[in-house]
Design an enzyme around this catalytic site. Structure first.
Site, short mmCIF file in Angstrom:
data_model
loop_
_atom_site.label_atom_id
_atom_site.label_comp_id
_atom_site.label_asym_id
_atom_site.label_seq_id
_atom_site.Cartn_x
_atom_site.Cartn_y
_atom_site.Cartn_z
N GLU A 298 86.15 -2.20 -22.34
CA GLU A 298 85.52 -2.82 -23.52
C GLU A 298 84.57 -3.93 -23.06
O GLU A 298 84.94 -5.10 -23.02
CB GLU A 298 86.60 -3.36 -24.45
CG GLU A 298 87.50 -2.28 -25.01
CD GLU A 298 88.70 -2.80 -25.77
OE1 GLU A 298 89.37 -2.00 -26.44
OE2 GLU A 298 88.99 -4.01 -25.69
N GLU A 424 91.65 4.52 -26.69
CA GLU A 424 92.81 3.74 -27.14
C GLU A 424 92.91 3.83 -28.65
O GLU A 424 91.90 3.76 -29.35
CB GLU A 424 92.66 2.26 -26.75
CG GLU A 424 92.65 1.97 -25.27
CD GLU A 424 92.47 0.48 -24.99
OE1 GLU A 424 92.66 -0.33 -25.93
OE2 GLU A 424 92.12 0.13 -23.85
#
Length: 496
Positions: A298, A424
């Site tokens: 991320e 995720e």
């Protein structure tokens, strides 16, 4: 005069009774409705995915029969259910809205005889036509699985979280690998853990790895750490599953993260990033297509309370993500071996999936000449904080949020031939609230509903989903027992 009257009388008599054996031709007013045009046209190819508004036009105004739903059918050659949402009559035409999200699908529309009639009650004859949805351009076969083929086999996935991705500044750099692997409360990983997942029916494991505490001053990876990473990758692949290996908390909101989506500093950081990936790729260059590389986790702009999630305030910083993505692909391809065609994963800004972020993301140009070896990754805890907002209940609003996400992913990636990995997902909400081993049976059932829905959508579109941690956590990993087996079961069942 008398003769003329006689002749006429005779003729009338013959007309009245002499033609009784001849058939009487009925008077026909108009003709039966006939199909004159369809949209898409019969035989059309490249029809856009998503909502398809099929139109069947007749040569005259028509009325629909009361049983038209059984007389007009739309089918797909791959077995997908393409039930017409609602048949609408508009003047001379029938409107048949359907949804198809798969490439290369042959859709056949059948209008049975008697589906419509005209003002005189005359019915149509049967009519059938077909068309094909968008087909991504096919690159030459290079002997390796395409990203789409691999990802479609990875639908049921799990993250080995808080393990190789764990880090702690108090440990310093280049210490014993076991200290980092266990510093966030997870035990040392064993092969039995992955064998348990494989036996359950899982097909892929994502192995997040943080590298920043394992680099020397020249950015060389500590040999002991690289060896431990390889051991775990081998465990996953030897169990018969796919493995995703990445660069994890080197990105993120932490002030320690050195990979930032900052257009002002990206060119300074790129050499270190490429040096890291050159080492990782070289170590694994002879591995099979069951190993995929994910360039970064991320990556976002800012740190801690100033971290800019979802999208950067300055949209120019989206360009930094595109530079990192291209640099990652270039570095891996340059190492040769199976890395020349290995399937690689690039992630959007902060792994988010809003329109602004997706529209600003550029899939790299692959030096191997085959774009079919690239996949895109996003993360989804959507709708964020649903465990608090909806009191740990997976509602219709929650379903709508993830359905909307997949519609966007289809627009930007799936429909263009790039598979998407939901790297995720889970129940994680604000203030660390989550559904876990200690939750009630009903709460776990709600987590199972979420997992099943995301897995089902992944399967529908040809994507893959990776649950974040909660299926097996803490000492349960060492004991090889499930923390939330009902959620694991829901994922496997939806992936079948």
């Amino acid at each position: 005069m008398t003769s003329l009257l006689t002749v006429l009388a005779t003729a009338l008599t013959m007309m009245g009774c002499g033609g009784g054996d001849d058939p009487v031709t009925p008077v026909v007013v108009g003709s039966a409705p006939k199909v004159v045009e369809t949209t898409p046209a019969n035989g059309a190819t490249g029809v856009e995915l998503g909502d398809i508004n099929i139109k069947v036009t007749f040569d005259q105004p028509v009325n629909i029969s009361g049983s038209i739903a059984s007389k007009v059918t739309v089918s797909a050659d791959n077995g997908d259910n393409l039930a017409v949402k609602n048949i609408v009559k508009s003047g001379n035409a029938l409107l048949l809205p359907v949804t198809c999200n798969r490439q290369n699908t042959v859709i056949t529309v059948s209008v049975a005889a008697g589906a419509v009639t005209n003002a005189s009650g005359l019915a149509n004859a049967a009519y059938t036509f077909s068309f094909t949805t968008y087909v991504a351009p096919q690159a030459p076969d290079d002997g390796h699985l395409t990203a789409s083929a691999a990802v479609s086999q990875m639908t049921a996935g799990w993250n080995l979280g808080n393990t190789l991705d764990a880090w702690n500044s108090n440990l310093g750099n280049n210490n014993s690998p076991e200290l980092y692997e266990t510093c966030w409360g997870q035990p040392v990983t064993t092969a039995g853990l992955f064998e348990m997942f494989r036996a359950k029916g899982f097909t892929a494991i994502r192995v997040p790895v943080t590298w920043m505490q394992h680099l020397d001053s020249n950015n060389n990876v500590d040999a002991a750490w690289m060896n431990r990473v390889q051991e775990i990758v081998d465990m996953v692949i030897n169990s018969g599953m796919y493995c995703i290996l990445n660069v994890h908390h080197d990105t993120g909101a932490s002030a320690a993260a050195w990979l930032k989506a900052d257009n002002a500093t990206v060119d300074i950081t790129l050499p270190k990033f490429q040096t890291l990936w050159t080492q990782i790729a070289t170590r694994f260059k002879d591995y099979s297509d069951h190993l995929l590389f994910e360039g970064y986790n991320e990556m976002l702009y800012g740190s801690d309370t100033n971290a800019q999630w979802s999208q950067p305030q300055n949209l120019n910083n989206l360009q930094a993500i595109n530079k990192y993505a291209q640099a990652f692909v270039d570095a891996v391809r340059a190492t040769g071996g199976n890395n020349e065609y290995r399937n690689l994963i690039v992630t959007t800004y902060s792994a988010s999936h809003g329109d602004q972020t997706l529209s600003g993301f550029v899939v790299p140009t692959d030096p191997c000449g085959n774009q079919n070896h690239l996949a895109v990754e996003v993360h989804s805890y959507d709708p964020y904080d649903w465990v608090n907002t909806y009191n740990m209940t997976w509602t219709s609003e929650c379903s709508a949020a993830v359905t909307s996400m997949f519609n966007r992913l289809n627009t930007y990636f799936f429909s263009k031939g790039y598979p998407v990995i939901v790297g995720e997902y889970g129940t994680n909400g604000a203030d660390e609230k989550t559904i876990n081993k200690s939750s009630t049976a009903e709460q776990k059932a709600q987590a199972a509903k979420q997992a099943a829905e995301i897995t089902r959508l992944c399967k529908q579109y040809g994507g893959a989903g990776f649950y974040w941690m909660g299926l097996v956590e803490g000492q349960d990993r060492a004991n090889l027992q499930w923390s939330m087996e009902e959620v694991a079961d829901a994922i496997v069942e939806a992936a079948r």
